[in-house]
Write a protein that holds these residues in place. Structure first.
Motif, PDB file in Angstrom:
ATOM      1  N   ARG A 131       0.833  -1.212   0.000  1.00  0.00           N
ATOM      2  CA  ARG A 131       0.000   0.000   0.000  1.00  0.00           C
ATOM      3  C   ARG A 131       0.866   1.260   0.000  1.00  0.00           C
ATOM      4  NH1 ARG A 131      -1.739  -3.367   3.825  1.00  0.00           N
ATOM      5  NH2 ARG A 131      -0.905  -2.006   5.460  1.00  0.00           N
ATOM      6  N   VAL A 132       1.902   1.257  -0.833  1.00  0.00           N
ATOM      7  CA  VAL A 132       2.857   2.363  -0.904  1.00  0.00           C
ATOM      8  C   VAL A 132       2.361   3.403  -1.903  1.00  0.00           C
ATOM      9  CG1 VAL A 132       5.227   3.018  -1.419  1.00  0.00           C
ATOM     10  CG2 VAL A 132       4.750   0.835  -0.292  1.00  0.00           C
ATOM     11  N   VAL A 133       2.394   4.683  -1.504  1.00  0.00           N
ATOM     12  CA  VAL A 133       1.999   5.774  -2.397  1.00  0.00           C
ATOM     13  C   VAL A 133       3.197   6.647  -2.784  1.00  0.00           C
ATOM     14  CG1 VAL A 133      -0.356   5.810  -1.542  1.00  0.00           C
ATOM     15  CG2 VAL A 133       1.372   7.227  -0.427  1.00  0.00           C
ATOM     16  N   LEU A 134       4.294   6.572  -2.006  1.00  0.00           N
ATOM     17  CA  LEU A 134       5.448   7.405  -2.299  1.00  0.00           C
ATOM     18  C   LEU A 134       6.706   6.761  -1.732  1.00  0.00           C
ATOM     19  CD1 LEU A 134       6.499  10.190  -3.403  1.00  0.00           C
ATOM     20  CD2 LEU A 134       6.189  11.079  -1.088  1.00  0.00           C
ATOM     21  N   LEU A 135       7.793   6.797  -2.504  1.00  0.00           N
ATOM     22  CA  LEU A 135       9.108   6.353  -2.047  1.00  0.00           C
ATOM     23  C   LEU A 135      10.007   7.575  -1.893  1.00  0.00           C
ATOM     24  CD1 LEU A 135       7.977   3.917  -4.018  1.00  0.00           C
ATOM     25  CD2 LEU A 135      10.304   3.075  -3.786  1.00  0.00           C
ATOM     26  N   ARG A 136      10.796   7.574  -0.846  1.00  0.00           N
ATOM     27  CA  ARG A 136      11.784   8.640  -0.643  1.00  0.00           C
ATOM     28  C   ARG A 136      13.155   7.992  -0.468  1.00  0.00           C
ATOM     29  NH1 ARG A 136      10.114  13.533   2.916  1.00  0.00           N
ATOM     30  NH2 ARG A 136       9.185  13.983   0.862  1.00  0.00           N
ATOM     31  N   LEU A 137      14.052   8.296  -1.393  1.00  0.00           N
ATOM     32  CA  LEU A 137      15.408   7.770  -1.379  1.00  0.00           C
ATOM     33  C   LEU A 137      16.341   8.853  -0.860  1.00  0.00           C
ATOM     34  CD1 LEU A 137      15.365   6.067  -4.902  1.00  0.00           C
ATOM     35  CD2 LEU A 137      14.673   5.089  -2.709  1.00  0.00           C
ATOM     36  N   ILE A 138      17.020   8.561   0.220  1.00  0.00           N
ATOM     37  CA  ILE A 138      17.961   9.500   0.817  1.00  0.00           C
ATOM     38  C   ILE A 138      19.366   9.037   0.458  1.00  0.00           C
ATOM     39  CG2 ILE A 138      18.747  10.588   2.949  1.00  0.00           C
ATOM     40  CD1 ILE A 138      16.026   9.929   4.158  1.00  0.00           C
ATOM     41  N   LEU A 139      20.054   9.821  -0.378  1.00  0.00           N
ATOM     42  CA  LEU A 139      21.377   9.459  -0.899  1.00  0.00           C
ATOM     43  C   LEU A 139      22.463  10.179  -0.103  1.00  0.00           C
ATOM     44  CD1 LEU A 139      19.260   8.898  -3.154  1.00  0.00           C
ATOM     45  CD2 LEU A 139      20.988   9.539  -4.826  1.00  0.00           C
ATOM     46  N   ARG A 140      23.539   9.453   0.165  1.00  0.00           N
ATOM     47  CA  ARG A 140      24.663  10.037   0.911  1.00  0.00           C
ATOM     48  C   ARG A 140      25.970   9.773   0.170  1.00  0.00           C
ATOM     49  NH1 ARG A 140      21.080   8.458   4.933  1.00  0.00           N
ATOM     50  NH2 ARG A 140      20.723  10.022   6.577  1.00  0.00           N
ATOM     51  N   GLN A 141      26.801  10.795   0.130  1.00  0.00           N
ATOM     52  CA  GLN A 141      28.148  10.686  -0.417  1.00  0.00           C
ATOM     53  C   GLN A 141      29.058  11.636   0.389  1.00  0.00           C
ATOM     54  OE1 GLN A 141      31.050   9.646  -1.261  1.00  0.00           O
ATOM     55  NE2 GLN A 141      30.159   8.722  -3.130  1.00  0.00           N
ATOM     56  N   PRO A 142      29.737  11.082   1.413  1.00  0.00           N
ATOM     57  CA  PRO A 142      30.561  11.947   2.262  1.00  0.00           C
ATOM     58  C   PRO A 142      31.857  12.394   1.614  1.00  0.00           C
ATOM     59  CG  PRO A 142      30.774   9.666   2.954  1.00  0.00           C
ATOM     60  CD  PRO A 142      29.709   9.689   1.878  1.00  0.00           C
ATOM     61  N   SER A 143      32.263  11.754   0.518  1.00  0.00           N
ATOM     62  CA  SER A 143      33.531  12.104  -0.125  1.00  0.00           C
ATOM     63  C   SER A 143      33.360  13.318  -1.029  1.00  0.00           C
ATOM     64  CB  SER A 143      34.059  10.927  -0.933  1.00  0.00           C
ATOM     65  OG  SER A 143      35.237  11.287  -1.624  1.00  0.00           O
ATOM     66  N   SER A 144      34.355  14.174  -1.025  1.00  0.00           N
ATOM     67  CA  SER A 144      34.361  15.340  -1.910  1.00  0.00           C
ATOM     68  C   SER A 144      35.099  15.056  -3.216  1.00  0.00           C
ATOM     69  CB  SER A 144      35.010  16.526  -1.197  1.00  0.00           C
ATOM     70  OG  SER A 144      36.360  16.200  -0.821  1.00  0.00           O
ATOM     71  N   ALA A 145      35.421  13.778  -3.442  1.00  0.00           N
ATOM     72  CA  ALA A 145      36.160  13.412  -4.654  1.00  0.00           C
ATOM     73  C   ALA A 145      35.283  13.461  -5.894  1.00  0.00           C
ATOM     74  CB  ALA A 145      36.756  12.018  -4.498  1.00  0.00           C
ATOM     75  N   TRP A 146      33.953  13.450  -5.723  1.00  0.00           N
ATOM     76  CA  TRP A 146      33.042  13.407  -6.851  1.00  0.00           C
ATOM     77  C   TRP A 146      32.250  14.700  -6.933  1.00  0.00           C
ATOM     78  CZ3 TRP A 146      35.329   9.353  -8.518  1.00  0.00           C
ATOM     79  CH2 TRP A 146      35.679   8.331  -7.645  1.00  0.00           C
ATOM     80  N   LEU A 147      32.124  15.223  -8.134  1.00  0.00           N
ATOM     81  CA  LEU A 147      31.406  16.479  -8.319  1.00  0.00           C
ATOM     82  C   LEU A 147      29.906  16.322  -8.079  1.00  0.00           C
ATOM     83  CD1 LEU A 147      33.208  17.855 -11.523  1.00  0.00           C
ATOM     84  CD2 LEU A 147      33.610  18.479  -9.123  1.00  0.00           C
ATOM     85  N   SER A 148      29.362  15.153  -8.406  1.00  0.00           N
ATOM     86  CA  SER A 148      27.934  14.908  -8.222  1.00  0.00           C
ATOM     87  C   SER A 148      27.706  13.421  -7.971  1.00  0.00           C
ATOM     88  CB  SER A 148      27.127  15.365  -9.449  1.00  0.00           C
ATOM     89  OG  SER A 148      27.518  14.614 -10.592  1.00  0.00           O
ATOM     90  N   PHE A 149      26.560  13.098  -7.463  1.00  0.00           N
ATOM     91  CA  PHE A 149      26.164  11.700  -7.222  1.00  0.00           C
ATOM     92  C   PHE A 149      24.650  11.609  -7.351  1.00  0.00           C
ATOM     93  CE2 PHE A 149      26.208  13.913  -3.213  1.00  0.00           C
ATOM     94  CZ  PHE A 149      25.065  13.483  -2.547  1.00  0.00           C
TER      95      PHE A 149
END
Length: 233
Positions: A131-149
């Protein structure tokens, strides 16, 4: 079934889905990622390494989820939260955490796992994704080596109930197979047992027909037993 799959130096936890359980993904809308900002939005461009991606399902049609799949794009870990409707008609939707910080990269500063295809099955979730109406994905990237994720090619597969007619057919097939091939290992030959029973029955009939019906009486004279009459000779 869970399995580790490796490609080069990358490795990620995947779920293998049987082919007969495969289904078309649910029609859903993936909203643009919202990055958490540190400091003033206009003057400070630095980010804290956390972003949120919402995936909305068709309005008025809550889904029972079998699997969530996506391709990683330099995201270190992901948390999955579900907005689920209650079972009652008047119950309001509530948020629940289904997956807590699932590690996608072996090391946030290296390439390992940065572009893997990942499948999260309902058996890996802490709550039933129904009975799911919405998914929320919380993304984490603690490294500053990547410009985006981010996460790409996000798909939600529905949970399909088994066909009761197919289950009955499979059960009948198994029953017929057992009847045709019984396990007789360690049991005597049925033909030998049948022959022995027939011989015992015939011997019983002969013994019953040869029994006399005459009364043997009492072997005594004047209230005493005569030893000569009781002789076995």
């Amino acid at each position: 079934m869970l399995a580790w799959s490796s490609g080069g130096s990358s490795r990620s936890l995947k779920v293998l889905r049987p082919l007969d359980m495969a289904a078309s993904p649910v029609s859903c809308t993936v909203k643009p990622a919202v990055f958490l900002q540190i400091g003033d939005v206009k003057t400070d461009a630095s980010r804290c390494g956390v972003c949120v991606v919402d995936v909305s399902l068709p309005c008025g049609r809550p889904a029972n989820i079998e699997e969530i799949s996506f391709q990683n794009c330099y995201t270190s870990s992901v948390t999955v939260r579900l907005l689920r409707r209650g079972s009652g008609p008047d119950s309001s939707p509530r948020w629940s955490t289904a997956v807590r910080e699932l590690q996608l990269m072996e090391n946030p500063h290296t390439e390992g796992g940065s572009q893997d295809h990942v499948h999260i099955h309902r058996t890996q979730m802490e709550v039933d994704p129904d009975r799911v109406v919405l998914l929320r994905l919380i993304l984490r990237q603690p490294s500053s080596a990547w410009l985006s994720f981010s996460l790409e090619d996000i798909k939600v597969f529905p949970h399909l109930d088994p066909d009761p007619e197919k289950e009955l057919s499979d059960w009948l097939s198994d029953l017929t197979l057992v009847e045709q091939h019984p396990d007789v290992e360690g049991l005597p030959d049925p033909r030998t047992v049948s022959s022995s029973i027939q011989q015992m029955w015939a011997l019983t009939e002969v013994m019953q027909s040869s029994q006399t019906t005459a009364s043997m009486g009492r072997f005594h004279v004047d209230g005493r037993y005569d030893v000569s009459l009781l002789s076995l000779d």
